[in-house]
Design an enzyme around this catalytic site. Structure first.
Site, PDB file in Angstrom:
ATOM      1  N   LYS A 173       0.946  -0.860  -0.011  1.00  0.00           N
ATOM      2  CA  LYS A 173      -0.145  -0.244   0.227  1.00  0.00           C
ATOM      3  C   LYS A 173       1.327   1.838   0.248  1.00  0.00           C
ATOM      4  O   LYS A 173       1.802   1.218   0.964  1.00  0.00           O
ATOM      5  CB  LYS A 173      -0.511  -0.011   1.248  1.00  0.00           C
ATOM      6  CG  LYS A 173      -1.427   1.636   1.662  1.00  0.00           C
ATOM      7  CD  LYS A 173      -2.666   2.175   1.177  1.00  0.00           C
ATOM      8  CE  LYS A 173      -2.115   3.694   2.012  1.00  0.00           C
ATOM      9  NZ  LYS A 173      -2.274   4.595   0.770  1.00  0.00           N
ATOM     10  N   SER A 227       4.297   8.360   9.898  1.00  0.00           N
ATOM     11  CA  SER A 227       3.909   8.885  11.043  1.00  0.00           C
ATOM     12  C   SER A 227       4.274   8.114  12.405  1.00  0.00           C
ATOM     13  O   SER A 227       3.593   7.104  12.615  1.00  0.00           O
ATOM     14  CB  SER A 227       2.680  10.498  10.891  1.00  0.00           C
ATOM     15  OG  SER A 227       1.619   9.183  10.676  1.00  0.00           O
ATOM     16  N   VAL A 230      -0.113   7.192  12.491  1.00  0.00           N
ATOM     17  CA  VAL A 230      -0.532   5.949  12.376  1.00  0.00           C
ATOM     18  C   VAL A 230      -0.007   4.739  12.724  1.00  0.00           C
ATOM     19  O   VAL A 230      -0.794   3.803  13.032  1.00  0.00           O
ATOM     20  CB  VAL A 230      -0.094   6.126  11.193  1.00  0.00           C
ATOM     21  CG1 VAL A 230      -0.308   5.303  10.072  1.00  0.00           C
ATOM     22  CG2 VAL A 230      -1.582   7.383  10.307  1.00  0.00           C
ATOM     23  N   GLY A 231       1.506   4.919  13.341  1.00  0.00           N
ATOM     24  CA  GLY A 231       2.375   4.375  13.315  1.00  0.00           C
ATOM     25  C   GLY A 231       1.043   3.297  15.057  1.00  0.00           C
ATOM     26  O   GLY A 231       1.444   1.899  15.291  1.00  0.00           O
ATOM     27  N   GLU A 248       8.828   2.302  11.544  1.00  0.00           N
ATOM     28  CA  GLU A 248      10.033   3.015  11.096  1.00  0.00           C
ATOM     29  C   GLU A 248       9.470   4.693  10.842  1.00  0.00           C
ATOM     30  O   GLU A 248       8.245   4.877  10.595  1.00  0.00           O
ATOM     31  CB  GLU A 248      10.527   2.907  10.249  1.00  0.00           C
ATOM     32  CG  GLU A 248      11.658   1.914  10.145  1.00  0.00           C
ATOM     33  CD  GLU A 248      12.459   1.984  11.643  1.00  0.00           C
ATOM     34  OE1 GLU A 248      12.665   3.151  11.813  1.00  0.00           O
ATOM     35  OE2 GLU A 248      13.042   0.877  12.661  1.00  0.00           O
ATOM     36  N   CYS A 282      12.979  11.051   6.804  1.00  0.00           N
ATOM     37  CA  CYS A 282      13.556  11.021   8.438  1.00  0.00           C
ATOM     38  C   CYS A 282      14.684  11.485   8.986  1.00  0.00           C
ATOM     39  O   CYS A 282      14.522  11.477  10.873  1.00  0.00           O
ATOM     40  CB  CYS A 282      12.753   9.692   8.589  1.00  0.00           C
ATOM     41  SG  CYS A 282      13.643   8.461   7.624  1.00  0.00           S
ATOM     42  N   GLN A 329       1.554  19.579   4.029  1.00  0.00           N
ATOM     43  CA  GLN A 329       2.636  19.719   4.621  1.00  0.00           C
ATOM     44  C   GLN A 329       3.573  21.232   4.891  1.00  0.00           C
ATOM     45  O   GLN A 329       3.856  21.786   5.185  1.00  0.00           O
ATOM     46  CB  GLN A 329       4.254  19.104   3.732  1.00  0.00           C
ATOM     47  CG  GLN A 329       5.319  18.687   4.353  1.00  0.00           C
ATOM     48  CD  GLN A 329       5.414  18.472   5.803  1.00  0.00           C
ATOM     49  OE1 GLN A 329       4.432  17.119   5.892  1.00  0.00           O
ATOM     50  NE2 GLN A 329       5.684  19.290   6.252  1.00  0.00           N
ATOM     51  N   GLU A 383       8.385  16.783  15.238  1.00  0.00           N
ATOM     52  CA  GLU A 383       9.198  17.065  13.783  1.00  0.00           C
ATOM     53  C   GLU A 383       8.346  18.066  13.262  1.00  0.00           C
ATOM     54  O   GLU A 383       6.987  17.562  13.129  1.00  0.00           O
ATOM     55  CB  GLU A 383       8.776  15.173  13.323  1.00  0.00           C
ATOM     56  CG  GLU A 383       9.402  15.364  11.619  1.00  0.00           C
ATOM     57  CD  GLU A 383       8.865  13.612  11.780  1.00  0.00           C
ATOM     58  OE1 GLU A 383       8.152  13.131  11.811  1.00  0.00           O
ATOM     59  OE2 GLU A 383      10.083  13.102  11.355  1.00  0.00           O
TER      60      GLU A 383
HETATM   61  P1  NAP Z   1       1.600   8.908   7.443  1.00  0.00           P
HETATM   62  O1  NAP Z   1       0.480   9.803   7.490  1.00  0.00           O
HETATM   63  O2  NAP Z   1       2.278   8.295   8.629  1.00  0.00           O
HETATM   64  O3  NAP Z   1       1.790   8.341   6.095  1.00  0.00           O
HETATM   65  C1  NAP Z   1       2.609   7.242   6.124  1.00  0.00           C
HETATM   66  C2  NAP Z   1       1.612   5.989   4.624  1.00  0.00           C
HETATM   67  O4  NAP Z   1       0.371   4.703   6.020  1.00  0.00           O
HETATM   68  C3  NAP Z   1       0.524   6.259   3.666  1.00  0.00           C
HETATM   69  O5  NAP Z   1       1.125   5.409   3.071  1.00  0.00           O
HETATM   70  C4  NAP Z   1      -0.430   6.252   4.327  1.00  0.00           C
HETATM   71  O6  NAP Z   1      -1.459   6.510   3.419  1.00  0.00           O
HETATM   72  C5  NAP Z   1      -1.016   5.730   5.110  1.00  0.00           C
HETATM   73  N1  NAP Z   1      -1.591   5.526   6.257  1.00  0.00           N
HETATM   74  C6  NAP Z   1      -2.618   6.198   6.622  1.00  0.00           C
HETATM   75  N2  NAP Z   1      -3.275   5.998   7.415  1.00  0.00           N
HETATM   76  C7  NAP Z   1      -3.449   4.698   7.278  1.00  0.00           C
HETATM   77  C8  NAP Z   1      -3.949   4.059   8.299  1.00  0.00           C
HETATM   78  N3  NAP Z   1      -4.765   4.654   9.582  1.00  0.00           N
HETATM   79  N4  NAP Z   1      -3.574   2.630   8.829  1.00  0.00           N
HETATM   80  C9  NAP Z   1      -3.037   2.834   7.444  1.00  0.00           C
HETATM   81  N5  NAP Z   1      -2.190   3.174   6.367  1.00  0.00           N
HETATM   82  C10 NAP Z   1      -2.434   4.345   6.987  1.00  0.00           C
HETATM   83  O7  NAP Z   1       2.673   9.544   6.667  1.00  0.00           O
HETATM   84  P2  NAP Z   1       3.772  10.357   5.414  1.00  0.00           P
HETATM   85  O8  NAP Z   1       2.879  11.770   6.089  1.00  0.00           O
HETATM   86  O9  NAP Z   1       3.380   9.615   4.260  1.00  0.00           O
HETATM   87  O10 NAP Z   1       5.158  10.342   5.886  1.00  0.00           O
HETATM   88  C11 NAP Z   1       5.791  11.113   6.983  1.00  0.00           C
HETATM   89  C12 NAP Z   1       6.106  10.736   8.099  1.00  0.00           C
HETATM   90  O11 NAP Z   1       7.281   9.440   7.534  1.00  0.00           O
HETATM   91  C13 NAP Z   1       7.094  10.982   9.073  1.00  0.00           C
HETATM   92  O12 NAP Z   1       7.516  11.466  10.624  1.00  0.00           O
HETATM   93  C14 NAP Z   1       8.279  10.724   9.103  1.00  0.00           C
HETATM   94  O13 NAP Z   1      10.062  10.785   9.827  1.00  0.00           O
HETATM   95  C15 NAP Z   1       8.759   9.257   8.925  1.00  0.00           C
HETATM   96  N6  NAP Z   1       9.151   8.500   7.907  1.00  0.00           N
HETATM   97  C16 NAP Z   1       9.969   7.707   8.445  1.00  0.00           C
HETATM   98  C17 NAP Z   1      11.121   6.756   8.229  1.00  0.00           C
HETATM   99  C18 NAP Z   1      11.865   5.539   9.775  1.00  0.00           C
HETATM  100  O14 NAP Z   1      12.672   5.264   8.491  1.00  0.00           O
HETATM  101  N7  NAP Z   1      11.483   6.127  10.415  1.00  0.00           N
HETATM  102  C19 NAP Z   1      11.677   7.091   6.888  1.00  0.00           C
HETATM  103  C20 NAP Z   1      10.566   7.753   5.641  1.00  0.00           C
HETATM  104  C21 NAP Z   1       9.386   8.727   6.923  1.00  0.00           C
HETATM  105  P3  NAP Z   1      -2.445   7.393   2.648  1.00  0.00           P
HETATM  106  O15 NAP Z   1      -0.475   8.321   1.590  1.00  0.00           O
HETATM  107  O16 NAP Z   1      -3.788   7.257   1.886  1.00  0.00           O
HETATM  108  O17 NAP Z   1      -1.937   9.184   3.747  1.00  0.00           O
END
Ligand code: NAP
Length: 481
Positions: A173, A227, A230-231, A248, A282, A329, A383
């Site tokens: 996904k 994020s 969600v995690g 992550e 990240c 964003q 963040e």
């Molecule tokens: P996000 O909003 O949490 O989305 C990540 C993924 O989860 C997307 O595919 C999103 O789908 C999906 N999602 C949203 N709600 C969900 C739910 N209830 N259940 C399952 N999946 C769901 O994060 P983002 O805005 O894409 O990414 C930014 C964040 O990622 C930042 O906090 C960054 O630090 C973190 N990040 C961490 C790492 C690491 O390795 N630690 C690497 C890269 C990024 P949709 O797009 O359709 O909402």
């Protein structure tokens, strides 16, 4: 008419009932493509297909699975230039950064293809006579892979490749803001001849599909990058079902700058870590913690260097920084800049949305530096995920270490120093999973474990040999002969 990109379930491309737009954040007039709006039914169908395909894929020898992954890598390599351009258009990062990421994804597929011929097990001597003891790896089953928008090809690659080589089947996904790169990997899997049902792709709203994924009975494990909000929700849901889970998430990564550093290199490393990829890594530096003895000189040099950065459409040569990924964003970046103004006063540079000319077409923010930030301010704790750097003053190394660790996150950390003893102290004391020395805080390779500590991560690490731990289970054998 923009191209349409269907979902991929059980080896077939599914014409969607409805679609969503993927737009270029540097030029919002441009639609990159129309993607299938996946449904809960699609997730259920994908999980059933993956479940059915699992025994056959798991029974194939690991080197044979590896040969298919080599083909995927070759197919991606043939489209190297196209993939780089597509990434810049859908995610906004500059073309050199995008191509670097495509190269990494190809290398990741080759690395894990090679793992098919190694797949290390264990053989140890028994205490008993004529007993042979060994342990071998077996796949986990159907795995769900949920990826963010900021590394749209590398992250899907570093989840899918180890999942497949271990013999699992997968539902991918992708993030809605940049699904095309992940779609291209799935297209390559199809063209490489990976059997039907082994790889499935369902794009669409994370909220709805996430719920469906957590309710899909065949699912055995879920790997998530994104994020913390969600995690944490996924973790609670996964615990109910005792699903294996790997998370992550966010960071608030420090770069410590000591007085004995190579001054100019340290300026470059902080600017690179804070602003390249628009600060949307990240592992990006969001806090520079500078030793008092060089603080004023360093901050002045940092601001001067930052003012020279060129912000614009990443397809244009000479551009250093692209746009924020989307309107939300952009709004987050500007909101934190206002918080920073209230907390620390006027930024040294930046602090506004860029407008006029090409900037009117996208979500561009001037790279922003706040000086005189203190450790409890919001901009030093939360963040932002944008081109906003907080600079803090430290009395000495010990004070810098204390400030560096005084956040809930623990993803990456960097130090700039020429003192080897300090380096080893920092390696021992830094509360982060990824450490760099005299390098930017961001910029990792795929051959070693990747992941953080504290609130940034949960579960086994990704990448390198460590990835096999999440995607396989041990089977231990005692054999009397
Ligand atoms: P996000 O909003 O949490 O989305 C990540 C993924 O989860 C997307 O595919 C999103 O789908 C999906 N999602 C949203 N709600 C969900 C739910 N209830 N259940 C399952 N999946 C769901 O994060 P983002 O805005 O894409 O990414 C930014 C964040 O990622 C930042 O906090 C960054 O630090 C973190 N990040 C961490 C790492 C690491 O390795 N630690 C690497 C890269 C990024 P949709 O797009 O359709 O909402």
């Amino acid at each position: 008419m923009p191209n349409s990109y269907p979902n991929y379930i059980n080896g077939e491309w599914h014409a969607p009932a409805s679609t969503f737009e993927n737009r270029n954040p540097a030029n919002t007039d441009e639609i990159i493509g129309l993607f299938a709006q996946g449904t809960a039914q699609d997730v259920g169908d994908a999980a059933d297909a993956a479940h059915e395909a699992f025994p056959g894929w798991a029974a194939m020898t690991a080197p044979a699975r590896g040969n298919l992954l080599y083909k995927v890598a070759d197919l991606l390599d043939r489209r190297f230039d196209q993939l780089g351009e597509e990434m810049t258009r859908e995610e906004g990062k500059t073309l050199p950064e995008a191509k670097g990421e495509v190269r990494r994804a190809i290398n990741i597929f080759r690395y894990f293809a090679g793992e098919g011929s190694r797949m290390p097990g264990m053989v140890v001597p028994s205490e008993r006579d004529r007993v042979h003891m060994f342990a071998l790896r077996k796949p986990v089953g159907v795995v769900g892979l949920v990826t963010p928008w900021n590394f749209p090809i590398a992250i899907p690659a570093w989840k899918l490749a180890p999942a497949l080589i271990c013999g699992n089947t997968a539902i991918l996904k992708p993030a809605s803001a940049s699904p095309l790169c992940a779609w291209r990997i799935v297209e390559a899997c199809h063209q490489a001849g990976i059997p039907k049902g082994v790889v499935n792709f369902v794009a669409g709203s994370g909220g709805a599909l996430g719920r469906a994924l957590m309710e899909a009975q065949p699912l055995k494990a879920i790997s998530f990058t994104g994020s913390c909000a969600v995690g944490n929700w996924l973790h609670a849901e996964a615990s109910r079902r005792r699903l294996r889970i790997q998370l992550e998430m966010g960071g608030k990564n420090p770069t410590i700058v000591l007085a004995d550093c190579d001054f100019q290199a340290a300026v470059e490393n902080v600017v690179n870590g804070a602003f390249f990829s628009t600060g949307q890594k990240c592992t990006a530096t969001s806090r520079a913690i500078v030793e008092d003895a060089i603080y004023d000189r360093f901050v002045a040099a940092l601001a001067e260097r930052t003012r020279k950065l060129k912000v614009g459409n990443g397809l244009e040569p000479g551009i250093d920084i692209g746009p924020a990924i989307d309107a939300a964003q952009l709004e987050t970046d500007l909101r934190y800049i206002e918080i920073g103004r209230k907390e620390a006063g006027e930024p040294l540079t930046g602090g506004f949305r860029l407008t006029g000319g090409v900037h009117d077409k996208g979500y561009f923010v001037a790279p922003t530096i706040f000086a005189n930030v203190t450790e409890n301010m919001t901009i030093a704790q939360e963040e932002i995920f944008g081109p906003v750097l907080a600079v803090l003053r430290a009395r000495d190394f010990d004070d810098a270490m204390r400030i560096a660790n005084a956040v809930p996150f623990g993803l990456s950390a960097s130090i700039q120093t020429s003192n080897v003893s300090r380096v080893f102290d920092y390696v021992q004391r830094a509360e982060a999973g990824l450490l760099t020395v005299n390098l930017p805080s961001a910029g990792v390779e795929y051959q070693l474990p990747f992941g953080g500590t504290k609130d940034s991560s949960f579960g086994p690490k990704e990448q390198g040999q460590a990835a096999l731990e999440f995607y396989s289970d041990w089977k231990t054998v005692y054999l009397k002969y």
